[in-house]
Design a protein around this motif. Structure first.
Motif, mmCIF file in Angstrom:
data_model
loop_
_atom_site.group_PDB
_atom_site.id
_atom_site.type_symbol
_atom_site.label_atom_id
_atom_site.label_comp_id
_atom_site.label_asym_id
_atom_site.label_seq_id
_atom_site.Cartn_x
_atom_site.Cartn_y
_atom_site.Cartn_z
ATOM 1 N N LEU A 87 0.808 -1.331 0.037
ATOM 2 C CA LEU A 87 -0.081 0.029 -0.175
ATOM 3 C C LEU A 87 0.902 1.318 0.023
ATOM 4 C CD1 LEU A 87 -2.873 -0.783 2.452
ATOM 5 C CD2 LEU A 87 -2.516 -1.775 0.171
ATOM 6 N N GLN A 88 0.585 2.142 -0.892
ATOM 7 C CA GLN A 88 1.177 3.302 -0.823
ATOM 8 C C GLN A 88 0.250 4.278 -0.118
ATOM 9 O OE1 GLN A 88 1.744 7.091 -4.105
ATOM 10 N NE2 GLN A 88 2.037 5.099 -5.020
ATOM 11 N N VAL A 89 0.914 4.679 0.998
ATOM 12 C CA VAL A 89 0.255 5.693 2.176
ATOM 13 C C VAL A 89 0.607 6.981 1.995
ATOM 14 C CG1 VAL A 89 -0.346 5.694 4.492
ATOM 15 C CG2 VAL A 89 0.288 3.605 3.586
ATOM 16 N N ARG A 90 -0.382 7.792 1.455
ATOM 17 C CA ARG A 90 -0.162 9.122 1.549
ATOM 18 C C ARG A 90 -0.979 9.811 2.506
ATOM 19 N NH1 ARG A 90 2.759 11.340 -2.879
ATOM 20 N NH2 ARG A 90 3.263 9.910 -4.495
ATOM 21 N N ASP A 91 -1.012 11.362 2.730
ATOM 22 C CA ASP A 91 -1.754 12.010 3.836
ATOM 23 C C ASP A 91 -3.359 11.679 3.675
ATOM 24 O OD1 ASP A 91 -1.819 13.365 1.431
ATOM 25 O OD2 ASP A 91 -1.642 15.309 2.549
ATOM 26 N N LYS A 92 -3.688 12.005 2.403
ATOM 27 C CA LYS A 92 -5.248 11.918 2.231
ATOM 28 C C LYS A 92 -5.475 10.582 1.069
ATOM 29 C CE LYS A 92 -5.721 16.696 2.894
ATOM 30 N NZ LYS A 92 -6.357 18.024 2.461
ATOM 31 N N SER A 93 -4.738 9.591 0.930
ATOM 32 C CA SER A 93 -5.183 8.481 0.103
ATOM 33 C C SER A 93 -4.221 7.549 0.392
ATOM 34 C CB SER A 93 -5.202 9.275 -1.402
ATOM 35 O OG SER A 93 -3.707 9.287 -1.715
ATOM 36 N N ASP B 144 -3.373 -11.505 3.317
ATOM 37 C CA ASP B 144 -2.633 -11.994 4.700
ATOM 38 C C ASP B 144 -1.487 -11.013 5.129
ATOM 39 O OD1 ASP B 144 -4.018 -14.975 4.517
ATOM 40 O OD2 ASP B 144 -3.552 -14.398 2.594
ATOM 41 N N HIS B 145 -0.711 -10.508 4.178
ATOM 42 C CA HIS B 145 0.313 -9.462 4.664
ATOM 43 C C HIS B 145 0.044 -8.180 4.002
ATOM 44 C CE1 HIS B 145 2.773 -13.037 5.728
ATOM 45 N NE2 HIS B 145 2.115 -13.469 4.866
ATOM 46 N N ILE B 146 0.361 -7.136 4.901
ATOM 47 C CA ILE B 146 -0.034 -5.735 4.398
ATOM 48 C C ILE B 146 1.453 -5.000 4.503
ATOM 49 C CG2 ILE B 146 -0.969 -3.631 4.518
ATOM 50 C CD1 ILE B 146 -3.509 -5.041 5.727
ATOM 51 N N PHE B 147 1.840 -4.378 3.467
ATOM 52 C CA PHE B 147 2.935 -3.369 3.628
ATOM 53 C C PHE B 147 2.568 -2.062 3.436
ATOM 54 C CE2 PHE B 147 5.312 -7.300 2.679
ATOM 55 C CZ PHE B 147 6.446 -7.048 3.443
ATOM 56 N N LEU B 148 2.817 -1.322 4.600
ATOM 57 C CA LEU B 148 2.333 0.010 4.526
ATOM 58 C C LEU B 148 3.706 1.113 4.145
ATOM 59 C CD1 LEU B 148 0.288 0.469 8.121
ATOM 60 C CD2 LEU B 148 -0.544 0.110 5.691
ATOM 61 N N GLY B 149 3.816 1.473 3.037
ATOM 62 C CA GLY B 149 4.648 2.164 2.303
ATOM 63 C C GLY B 149 4.423 3.666 2.500
ATOM 64 N N TYR B 150 4.903 4.007 3.552
ATOM 65 C CA TYR B 150 4.645 5.386 4.096
ATOM 66 C C TYR B 150 5.466 6.518 3.396
ATOM 67 C CZ TYR B 150 2.590 3.602 8.594
ATOM 68 O OH TYR B 150 1.560 2.912 9.232
ATOM 69 N N PHE B 151 4.703 7.287 3.015
ATOM 70 C CA PHE B 151 5.426 8.551 2.379
ATOM 71 C C PHE B 151 5.861 9.718 3.131
ATOM 72 C CE2 PHE B 151 4.777 6.753 -1.710
ATOM 73 C CZ PHE B 151 5.386 7.465 -2.495
ATOM 74 N N ASN B 152 5.573 9.536 4.460
ATOM 75 C CA ASN B 152 6.080 10.261 5.525
ATOM 76 C C ASN B 152 7.017 9.651 6.478
ATOM 77 O OD1 ASN B 152 4.344 8.640 6.926
ATOM 78 N ND2 ASN B 152 3.424 10.081 8.107
ATOM 79 N N TYR B 153 7.454 8.515 5.700
ATOM 80 C CA TYR B 153 8.549 7.607 6.890
ATOM 81 C C TYR B 153 9.567 8.413 7.486
ATOM 82 C CZ TYR B 153 10.831 3.357 7.845
ATOM 83 O OH TYR B 153 11.413 2.164 8.230
ATOM 84 N N ILE C 179 7.249 0.483 5.883
ATOM 85 C CA ILE C 179 8.439 0.608 5.080
ATOM 86 C C ILE C 179 8.250 1.933 4.493
ATOM 87 C CG2 ILE C 179 8.859 -1.846 4.447
ATOM 88 C CD1 ILE C 179 7.672 -1.320 1.646
ATOM 89 N N ASP C 180 9.550 2.612 3.856
ATOM 90 C CA ASP C 180 9.638 3.618 3.178
ATOM 91 C C ASP C 180 9.065 3.668 1.906
ATOM 92 O OD1 ASP C 180 10.319 5.942 2.118
ATOM 93 O OD2 ASP C 180 12.390 6.099 2.847
ATOM 94 N N GLY C 181 7.750 3.834 1.892
ATOM 95 C CA GLY C 181 6.892 3.979 0.353
ATOM 96 C C GLY C 181 7.691 4.816 -0.623
ATOM 97 N N GLU C 182 8.119 6.035 -0.274
ATOM 98 C CA GLU C 182 8.747 6.883 -1.116
ATOM 99 C C GLU C 182 10.109 6.280 -1.889
ATOM 100 O OE1 GLU C 182 10.233 11.616 -1.300
ATOM 101 O OE2 GLU C 182 9.821 10.877 0.586
ATOM 102 N N LEU C 183 10.692 5.546 -0.930
ATOM 103 C CA LEU C 183 11.943 4.855 -1.480
ATOM 104 C C LEU C 183 11.790 3.387 -2.381
ATOM 105 C CD1 LEU C 183 15.000 4.480 -1.997
ATOM 106 C CD2 LEU C 183 15.098 3.430 0.539
ATOM 107 N N ALA C 184 10.770 2.852 -1.700
ATOM 108 C CA ALA C 184 10.746 1.356 -2.224
ATOM 109 C C ALA C 184 9.730 1.521 -3.253
ATOM 110 C CB ALA C 184 9.983 0.547 -0.898
ATOM 111 N N PHE C 185 8.569 2.421 -3.480
ATOM 112 C CA PHE C 185 8.024 2.580 -4.696
ATOM 113 C C PHE C 185 8.498 3.414 -5.821
ATOM 114 C CE2 PHE C 185 4.454 1.616 -1.280
ATOM 115 C CZ PHE C 185 4.768 0.097 -1.453
ATOM 116 N N GLY C 186 9.659 3.974 -5.498
ATOM 117 C CA GLY C 186 10.378 4.873 -6.511
ATOM 118 C C GLY C 186 10.791 4.090 -7.807
ATOM 119 N N TYR C 187 11.239 4.872 -8.654
ATOM 120 C CA TYR C 187 11.811 4.180 -10.072
ATOM 121 C C TYR C 187 13.329 3.878 -9.954
ATOM 122 C CZ TYR C 187 6.809 5.696 -10.943
ATOM 123 O OH TYR C 187 5.484 6.001 -11.078
ATOM 124 N N GLY C 188 13.862 2.684 -10.549
ATOM 125 C CA GLY C 188 15.130 2.512 -10.721
ATOM 126 C C GLY C 188 15.779 1.650 -9.752
#
Length: 345
Positions: free
Chosen positions: A230-236, A278-287, A319-328
């Motif tokens: 999950l990509q976790v933002r402030d309002k979405s 069964d497993h949830i990864f919260l990828g925080y963009f405020n990590y 987890i750090d969503g800004e890093l993990a869900f980045g490109y590259g």
């Protein structure tokens, strides 16, 4: 002190002897494959600084490389100062040993990744890291002042300023119709390597990443059930789809929920409950900055959240969503590490 001049005849004889000795030496070296490296042809000065990469032949310059639209671009000498005006390809560029780079950032410089612990080793390898724009807005004046040896651009992302870029320096456009620059970091790096004369360096990086993924897959072989990122933002909150986060599913031997097929979807708490992974990864963009809001903080107070399978079995991971869900490659390597660390507990 008075300088003493040699007689003209003596000076001429010395010069003649030096020329004869030099000619003999060069002839001997040309017939001796094991000759001293100091007598190698001058093209060797174009070899990359990476020792042991075996690029001496491939790094010969000048070279002509392909650019989008069927254009050919000639690179006169191995680039040392490289400007990248496609904001999404910075990670690929930072995997090359260059003297200096200029880049555009996804967000503002204050919000950028440059000062984070993960990126510090990459930034430190350059004499300069110059910011010449944000997202698709390129500061052409700053780019001109930077004076790059070559400019790297995207055929779609930077098409509106193509002519201006070409006036500043030789510009190579990555064909964004032929290469999915958001998911195919290996393809992007391969094209960069051809421009820099560092093809073998690219192969090494790709092989190392492939080995890491294979090792991670073995370590996660016992993980059962559906995994949701999950990509976790402030309002979405968004369910990461296989189109952009596919590296974290099949290559690691993990199973996505069917809703994650394709590009993924924006979620409500009730929608997440219907998926019930069964497993949830919260990828925080405020990590890295907890002063910013995260919608999941509200969800976690709800009875609906508390009844999720992953919550009840203590299989929710931050987890750090800004890093993990980045490109590259930097994102993918660190994201894989974070997933393994979480699921092995």
């Amino acid at each position: 002190m008075t300088k003493r001049n040699l007689p003209l005849l003596t000076a001429c004889l010395i010069l003649l002897i030096a020329m004869v000795v030099g000619a003999c030496s060069n002839a001997a070296d040309s017939n001796n494959e094991g000759g001293n490296a100091t007598n190698a042809p001058s093209e060797a000065t174009n070899s990359p600084s990476n020792e042991g990469t075996g690029n001496a032949d491939k790094a010969a310059f000048p070279r002509t490389v392909d650019s989008a639209g069927g254009e050919k671009v000639t690179i006169d000498a191995q680039p040392k100062r490289v400007a990248l005006v496609h904001w999404g390809l910075t990670q690929e560029l930072m995997n090359f040993d260059l003297d200096s780079i200029a880049i555009t950032l996804p967000f503002t410089e204050k919000q950028s990744f440059l000062g984070t612990e993960v990126y510090k080793p990459y930034v430190a390898q350059y004499d300069d890291v110059v910011v010449v724009g944000e997202n698709t807005q390129v500061n052409l004046e700053a780019l001109l002042q930077y004076d790059p040896d070559v400019i790297l651009a995207g055929s779609a992302t930077n098409k509106d300023i193509a002519d201006q870029l070409k006036q500043i320096a030789p510009t190579v456009f990555i064909d964004e119709e032929q290469t999915n620059v958001w998911t195919d970091w290996q393809g992007v790096m391969t094209q960069f390597g051809a421009i820099f004369g560092l093809e073998d360096n690219v192969k090494t990086k790709i092989d190392e990443a492939s080995a890491q993924v294979e090792q991670a897959k073995q370590q996660l072989s016992g993980v059962e059930g559906k995994v949701a990122y999950l990509q976790v933002r402030d309002k979405s909150i968004w369910l990461q789809g296989t189109a952009y986060s596919g590296d974290y599913y099949e290559p690691l031997g993990l199973t996505p929920p069917k809703e994650a097929e394709g590009e993924g979807v924006e979620l409500t708490l009730e929608g997440l409950s219907a998926i019930n992974p069964d497993h949830i990864f919260l990828g925080y963009f405020n990590y890295n900055d907890k002063s910013l809001a995260a919608l999941s903080d509200e969800w976690e107070q709800s009875e609906v959240w508390k009844k999720l399978k992953a919550v009840q079995s203590n299989q929710v991971y931050a987890i750090d969503g800004e890093l993990a869900f980045g490109y590259g490659p930097i994102s993918r390597i660190n994201g894989t590490d974070a997933i393994v660390a979480a699921l092995k507990k």
